[in-house]
Enzyme design. Sequence first.
Site, PDB file in Angstrom:
ATOM      1  CE  LYS A  40      -3.320  -2.197   3.098  1.00 15.36           C
ATOM      2  NZ  LYS A  40      -3.851  -2.121   4.482  1.00 15.36           N
ATOM      3  N   GLY A  41       2.107   1.138   0.428  1.00 14.84           N
ATOM      4  CA  GLY A  41       2.939   2.296   0.745  1.00 14.84           C
ATOM      5  C   GLY A  41       3.089   3.330  -0.352  1.00 14.84           C
ATOM      6  CD  GLU A  97       8.504  -0.610  -2.861  1.00 20.95           C
ATOM      7  OE1 GLU A  97       7.518   0.046  -2.520  1.00 20.95           O
ATOM      8  OE2 GLU A  97       8.695  -1.770  -2.497  1.00 20.95           O
ATOM      9  CG  ASP A  98       6.739   2.427   0.108  1.00 18.15           C
ATOM     10  OD1 ASP A  98       7.490   1.560  -0.390  1.00 18.15           O
ATOM     11  OD2 ASP A  98       5.975   2.182   1.055  1.00 18.15           O
ATOM     12  CG  ASP A 101      14.657  -1.530   5.294  1.00 17.97           C
ATOM     13  OD1 ASP A 101      15.853  -1.338   5.520  1.00 17.97           O
ATOM     14  OD2 ASP A 101      13.869  -1.903   6.179  1.00 17.97           O
ATOM     15  CG  PHE A 150      10.091   1.827  11.193  1.00 14.46           C
ATOM     16  CD1 PHE A 150      10.199   0.720  10.369  1.00 14.46           C
ATOM     17  CD2 PHE A 150       8.832   2.372  11.411  1.00 14.46           C
ATOM     18  CE1 PHE A 150       9.072   0.168   9.763  1.00 14.46           C
ATOM     19  CE2 PHE A 150       7.709   1.822  10.815  1.00 14.46           C
ATOM     20  CZ  PHE A 150       7.824   0.720   9.989  1.00 14.46           C
ATOM     21  CG  ASP A 157       2.087   0.622   7.470  1.00 18.55           C
ATOM     22  OD1 ASP A 157       2.958   0.426   6.597  1.00 18.55           O
ATOM     23  OD2 ASP A 157       1.597  -0.299   8.154  1.00 18.55           O
ATOM     24  NE  ARG A 163      -1.008   2.011   5.069  1.00 13.87           N
ATOM     25  CZ  ARG A 163       0.003   1.212   4.727  1.00 13.87           C
ATOM     26  NH1 ARG A 163       1.027   1.685   4.052  1.00 13.87           N
ATOM     27  NH2 ARG A 163      -0.014  -0.066   5.058  1.00 13.87           N
TER      28      ARG A 163
HETATM   29  P1  IMP Z   1      12.579  -4.164   1.950  1.00 12.87           P
HETATM   30  O1  IMP Z   1      12.049  -5.428   1.318  1.00 12.87           O
HETATM   31  O2  IMP Z   1      13.273  -4.446   3.256  1.00 12.87           O
HETATM   32  O3  IMP Z   1      13.419  -3.338   1.020  1.00 12.87           O
HETATM   33  O4  IMP Z   1      11.339  -3.320   2.403  1.00 12.87           O
HETATM   34  C1  IMP Z   1      10.566  -2.673   1.513  1.00 12.87           C
HETATM   35  C2  IMP Z   1       9.164  -2.458   2.022  1.00 12.87           C
HETATM   36  O5  IMP Z   1       9.063  -2.450   3.446  1.00 12.87           O
HETATM   37  C3  IMP Z   1       8.711  -1.097   1.575  1.00 12.87           C
HETATM   38  O6  IMP Z   1       8.016  -1.204   0.367  1.00 12.87           O
HETATM   39  C4  IMP Z   1       7.837  -0.623   2.708  1.00 12.87           C
HETATM   40  O7  IMP Z   1       6.515  -1.013   2.459  1.00 12.87           O
HETATM   41  C5  IMP Z   1       8.356  -1.323   3.910  1.00 12.87           C
HETATM   42  N1  IMP Z   1       9.287  -0.471   4.688  1.00 12.87           N
HETATM   43  C6  IMP Z   1      10.641  -0.488   4.656  1.00 12.87           C
HETATM   44  N2  IMP Z   1      11.164   0.405   5.490  1.00 12.87           N
HETATM   45  C7  IMP Z   1      10.107   1.027   6.076  1.00 12.87           C
HETATM   46  C8  IMP Z   1      10.000   2.097   7.035  1.00 12.87           C
HETATM   47  O8  IMP Z   1      10.971   2.674   7.548  1.00 12.87           O
HETATM   48  N3  IMP Z   1       8.726   2.462   7.367  1.00 12.87           N
HETATM   49  C9  IMP Z   1       7.622   1.872   6.845  1.00 12.87           C
HETATM   50  N4  IMP Z   1       7.676   0.896   5.934  1.00 12.87           N
HETATM   51  C10 IMP Z   1       8.910   0.468   5.547  1.00 12.87           C
HETATM   52 MG    MG Z   2       6.131  -0.946   0.108  1.00 13.66          MG
END
Ligand code: IMP
Ligand code: MG
Length: 175
Positions: A40-41, A97-98, A101, A150, A157, A163
Amino acid sequence: MPQLQPLLTPQEIKDAIERLAQEIQRDYQGKNPLLVGVLKGSFMFMADLIRNLDMPLEVEFVALSSYGRGRKESSGKVEVVRGLHTPIKGRHVLVIEDIVDTGITLSFLLKYLQLKKPASLKACALFDKARCRQVPVPIDYLGLTIPDAFVVGYGLDYDEQFRHLPGLYFLKEGS
Ligand code: IMP
Ligand code: MG
């Protein structure tokens, strides 16, 4: 009580999105790209980004989940909650993508989409927590690099909250 500490103002986010839109518009002119948002981000980012794009384009969404309720760290397992509802073979696909990480989500999605044989496949992310990367992943259009902490707001969220906030905030420990 949750404690929010401001990281980016709505204006700083707006400036980054306008810059991204210029780059995307320059590269995708006449290509009718398919922008695939990751729910949803990315819903707020997608809405603001496409309002800055003055060219033919289409919008799709996929829903992926890697966190689960009440988590601040990726579970490491990505689930497709809602897949593509449109064929992408031969299309110019740009993933929206939002935040990136660990890179696990985006890397998984790029592999999933590549199997469907798009004409081109690139990624755009508004925020990058580059120091958290576990899986190398290309980000062709990057908004802002942020610290390893975070964050919530602007679509992002914690446990489905925050959000709606127009800026980006650190969510402090103990909240
Ligand atoms: P990754 O797979 O670890 O790169 O995480 C990516 C997804 O995790 C993003 O699309 C977000 O939805 C969520 N995410 C990663 N970091 C954060 C954060 O700091 N706050 C909220 N959502 C996050
Ligand atoms: Mg996301």
